[in-house]
Enzyme design. Sequence first.
Site, PDB file in Angstrom:
ATOM      1  N   ASP A  47       0.825  -1.216   0.000  1.00  0.00           N
ATOM      2  CA  ASP A  47       0.000   0.000   0.000  1.00  0.00           C
ATOM      3  C   ASP A  47       0.859   1.266   0.000  1.00  0.00           C
ATOM      4  OD1 ASP A  47      -2.162   1.674   0.184  1.00  0.00           O
ATOM      5  OD2 ASP A  47      -2.931   0.824   2.051  1.00  0.00           O
ATOM      6  N   TRP A 157      -4.320  -9.037  -3.556  1.00  0.00           N
ATOM      7  CA  TRP A 157      -5.677  -8.478  -3.665  1.00  0.00           C
ATOM      8  C   TRP A 157      -6.258  -8.387  -2.262  1.00  0.00           C
ATOM      9  CZ3 TRP A 157      -8.977  -8.398  -8.408  1.00  0.00           C
ATOM     10  CH2 TRP A 157     -10.302  -8.063  -8.145  1.00  0.00           C
ATOM     11  N   ASP A 158      -6.381  -7.180  -1.761  1.00  0.00           N
ATOM     12  CA  ASP A 158      -6.843  -6.958  -0.388  1.00  0.00           C
ATOM     13  C   ASP A 158      -8.302  -6.535  -0.382  1.00  0.00           C
ATOM     14  OD1 ASP A 158      -6.615  -6.901   2.354  1.00  0.00           O
ATOM     15  OD2 ASP A 158      -4.896  -5.548   2.370  1.00  0.00           O
ATOM     16  N   ASP A 227      -3.101 -10.737   9.619  1.00  0.00           N
ATOM     17  CA  ASP A 227      -2.234  -9.568   9.718  1.00  0.00           C
ATOM     18  C   ASP A 227      -1.300  -9.657  10.928  1.00  0.00           C
ATOM     19  OD1 ASP A 227      -3.116  -8.327   7.442  1.00  0.00           O
ATOM     20  OD2 ASP A 227      -4.533  -7.006   8.457  1.00  0.00           O
TER      21      ASP A 227
END
Length: 409
Positions: A47, A157-158, A227
């Site tokens: 990101d 792909w989040d 995460d």
Amino acid sequence: MLPTPFEERPVLYNSWEATWFDVHEEGQIELARRAADLGVELFVVDDGWFGGRVDDRRGLGDWWPNPDRFPRGLSKLFDTVRELGMRAGLWVEPEMVNPDSDLYREHPDWVLHYPGRRRDTLRHQLVLNYGRADVREWAIGWLSGLVSEYGLDYFKWDMNRSFTQAGWPDAGERADLLWIEHTRGVYAVLDTLRERHPGLRIESCSGGGGRVDFGILRRTDEVWTSDNTDARDRQAIQEGYSYLYPACAMSAWVTDSPNPHTRREVPLAYRFHVAMAGVLGIGGDLTRWSAEELEQARSLVAAYKAVRPVIQHGRLHRLAGDPGVTASAVQYSHEDRVVVLAYNPFALAKRPPRRVRLAGLDPSALYESAEGERWHGQTLMSHGLELPTWFITGPDYRSEMVVLRRVSG
């Protein structure tokens, strides 16, 4: 083009925990050089590379390189990545949009909403409606364009937000089909991408492991399980995952110590041995790793590559213990090789067993270690494999990888 389950997944590097939103060409190239030196095969920019994305409040939906951070686009970065012998990957979140974005200002009707009601954000995001043909066309256009322009091999792909105010005013009587049509729309975009770009590989991520299901795994190659990258916590997460899904679809990273989420300090070898239980990745700030850590990491990456087919495609046996809580071990068996990963997180007053009983071996066959020691399969399954003394007595967070090869039988 369906995912390829029998491929060997590459060792990847992901820049997220090294840079967070401080992403720029020079810094990414430096990380790429260090990653390549460790033996990494795939470099993924996370990101912060696009639009006005300098934090999580803006830019989602504006999928072009940030001109201040990448004045030459992404070409220089990914050309360097390939020159270093690695493949190129990029983080995207195609189903989300920030209200502070050019996309939302141009197409406010594209998000899930009800007429006359406020549009509440989570993580400063709204959800794009993939039931709409124009949204799907938009997504396929820029995603396919990125792959073609930069020669991408990989998308992370989040999808970081649950659905709220999930209305579709333009759908009329079909509005109650939103949940089905959105899912079908996401699948259609993924299917089209794979058809257009057969070499593209896709990792599914959703706030961590929120989208690990057989529907998405039909269209993606691996998943981001959580995460939480803390090695001790990941042991329990990875064990739970393993009851339904294979190791070849589980991305697992080695990150920094102390861990940025838990502040727990764990030795590098232990962090690697936990991540080796799936598809090995590295996500730490390599510019801060010492020369000794880099050398150790280089050796551990090479060790993983040597046994990668066994771990990614072998049969898993959970041998002993409560992962992350007590001494534990897992075993992978594939063709003539066996890999045992053993973990001892705490220097307990009561010592753990000195041996671990293996499983699924040929009782009459001989198995040989890298040091040339030999045992019958029956001995390893009944008497057990003796672990090194240092694994039994010593400080917290000790780990070991033992590799055996069947030499007869």
